[in-house]
Design an enzyme around this catalytic site. Sequence first.
Site, mmCIF file in Angstrom:
data_model
loop_
_atom_site.group_PDB
_atom_site.id
_atom_site.type_symbol
_atom_site.label_atom_id
_atom_site.label_comp_id
_atom_site.label_asym_id
_atom_site.label_seq_id
_atom_site.Cartn_x
_atom_site.Cartn_y
_atom_site.Cartn_z
ATOM 1 C CG HIS A 9 -0.363 0.080 2.529
ATOM 2 N ND1 HIS A 9 0.409 1.360 3.316
ATOM 3 C CD2 HIS A 9 -0.116 -0.584 3.693
ATOM 4 C CE1 HIS A 9 1.188 1.136 4.393
ATOM 5 N NE2 HIS A 9 1.024 -0.603 4.356
ATOM 6 C CG HIS A 150 -0.800 -4.893 5.496
ATOM 7 N ND1 HIS A 150 -1.635 -3.318 5.419
ATOM 8 C CD2 HIS A 150 -1.600 -5.527 4.880
ATOM 9 C CE1 HIS A 150 -2.389 -3.104 5.288
ATOM 10 N NE2 HIS A 150 -2.947 -3.977 4.404
#
Length: 195
Positions: A9, A150
């Site tokens: 992200h 992540h």
Amino acid sequence: MTTIVLIRHGETDWNIQGRYQGQADPPLNSLGVLQAQQLAVVLRNSDIQILYTSPLLRAKQTAQILSDELGIPEIDEPRLMEIHQGDWQTRLRSEIEAQYPEVFKKWETNPWQITPPGGEHLSEVQTRVTAAINDILLRNTHQKIGLVTHRIPIALIKVHYQDMDQDIVRSIDLPNTYWEEISIPFPKDNPSKTK
């Protein structure tokens, strides 16, 4: 072998502050949005056909930007969420080091030997992420798949599928909007490698 595209992200304010996010849910900041937009341009000709994303806001926002630019669907996959960091979530690194000096030192140097207080062990994260990938591949045979997730899940995927030393999982450099294509075997009985 199957190709998947690992995508981290974009940036949040907590990334800048050194605040542990885990499964807390801060949004992208303005730079994070720009990073995702720039990545979407880079991936325009990547032939990704579908995106699976962690439902945490910073990943979801990144995936939506990519999905809109690439004209492909994006689907939430909760098993791609970041490690749950328990009592450390929402705290600054300096606070964690001060309150949990020995545990935090082990987390930095021997992360497979400890669990963040009240959180998940790395082996638990690896098990759920690997199961998610297997299920995704079985549902999308012959497609190029993007995974928006992540830092820890990406590091664990790399360790698991690229046969890297598990002990480097905390030191792999994975900046915001890092991306990489990797080849992995088509799903079969493939238990996660844990210590």
